[in-house]
Structure formats: structure tokens, C-alpha cells
Design a protein around this motif. Sequence first.
Motif, PDB file in Angstrom:
ATOM      1  N   ARG A 153      -8.979  -4.496   6.381  1.00  0.00           N
ATOM      2  CA  ARG A 153      -8.885  -4.843   5.099  1.00  0.00           C
ATOM      3  C   ARG A 153      -7.601  -3.960   4.444  1.00  0.00           C
ATOM      4  O   ARG A 153      -7.310  -2.886   4.981  1.00  0.00           O
ATOM      5  CB  ARG A 153     -10.002  -4.546   4.085  1.00  0.00           C
ATOM      6  N   GLN A 154      -7.048  -4.596   3.421  1.00  0.00           N
ATOM      7  CA  GLN A 154      -6.030  -3.660   2.842  1.00  0.00           C
ATOM      8  C   GLN A 154      -6.497  -2.535   2.064  1.00  0.00           C
ATOM      9  O   GLN A 154      -7.513  -2.601   1.455  1.00  0.00           O
ATOM     10  CB  GLN A 154      -5.279  -4.796   1.748  1.00  0.00           C
ATOM     11  N   ARG A 179      -3.120  -8.678   6.303  1.00  0.00           N
ATOM     12  CA  ARG A 179      -3.812  -8.058   6.855  1.00  0.00           C
ATOM     13  C   ARG A 179      -3.565  -7.837   8.138  1.00  0.00           C
ATOM     14  O   ARG A 179      -2.697  -8.528   9.078  1.00  0.00           O
ATOM     15  CB  ARG A 179      -5.230  -8.507   6.818  1.00  0.00           C
ATOM     16  N   SER A 189      -3.203  -2.102  -2.150  1.00  0.00           N
ATOM     17  CA  SER A 189      -3.413  -3.033  -3.136  1.00  0.00           C
ATOM     18  C   SER A 189      -2.870  -2.733  -4.382  1.00  0.00           C
ATOM     19  O   SER A 189      -2.402  -3.610  -5.205  1.00  0.00           O
ATOM     20  CB  SER A 189      -5.193  -3.294  -3.350  1.00  0.00           C
ATOM     21  N   ARG A 214      -7.049   0.457  -0.657  1.00  0.00           N
ATOM     22  CA  ARG A 214      -7.007   0.397  -2.295  1.00  0.00           C
ATOM     23  C   ARG A 214      -5.512   0.850  -2.499  1.00  0.00           C
ATOM     24  O   ARG A 214      -4.880   0.225  -3.812  1.00  0.00           O
ATOM     25  CB  ARG A 214      -7.896   1.523  -2.886  1.00  0.00           C
ATOM     26  N   GLU A 272       0.826  -3.269  -4.393  1.00  0.00           N
ATOM     27  CA  GLU A 272       1.186  -4.926  -4.192  1.00  0.00           C
ATOM     28  C   GLU A 272       0.993  -5.596  -5.770  1.00  0.00           C
ATOM     29  O   GLU A 272       1.667  -6.507  -6.189  1.00  0.00           O
ATOM     30  CB  GLU A 272       0.177  -5.555  -3.479  1.00  0.00           C
TER      31      GLU A 272
END
Length: 98
Positions: A12-13, A2, A18, A15, A21
Amino acid sequence: MRREHSSGRRRRQSRRMSLVEAIANVAVGYAIAVLTQIIVFPLFGLQVSLGDNLAIGGLFTIASIARAYTLRRAFEAFRAHGAGTITAGQVARRRRSF
């Protein structure tokens, strides 16, 4: 990871990141599982073909994804319900409601 927002709050990361990742995590986990099997199985006298190692690694990867998802949802439920500040009385009331 972050990033710090200019006001000192964490951002926030996204989408998309995410997803990137999660895909990287699965790919690296799969590779590690297969390489570990190739090294460890012969130490125990197990002779497994590359195709079988790839299939076994795939099964372990599916199990790992299911485990990670279940734990993530459980911890999110705990967080959403304020599990960090739960009192003994709240626990007792919850047990009686089941």
C-alpha cells in the motif's frame, strides 16, 4: 503507484506519499484550470483579470476536491460492502429497508 512485495503482493502507498500525491494533484489541477480560463474566456468574449482568474480557479479547485472526496468515499463504501458481488435479492432488501 504500488510496488510489488517480494511475495508478489502489492504494498500500500504510505500516508505521506498519499498526501504528496493529493497536493500535487490539486496544484496541477489548479494550474490547468487557470491556464484554461486564460485561453478559453477570451474566445467567448469574456475579459477577466488575472486576479479574477485565480479566484475562479480556486473555486473550481474547491469544487473538484469536494467531488473527488465524495466519490472516493462512495466507492470505498461500495467496496467495503462487497458491491462487486451484490445480488438482485440484496438490492431489493436494501430498497425495502429505506
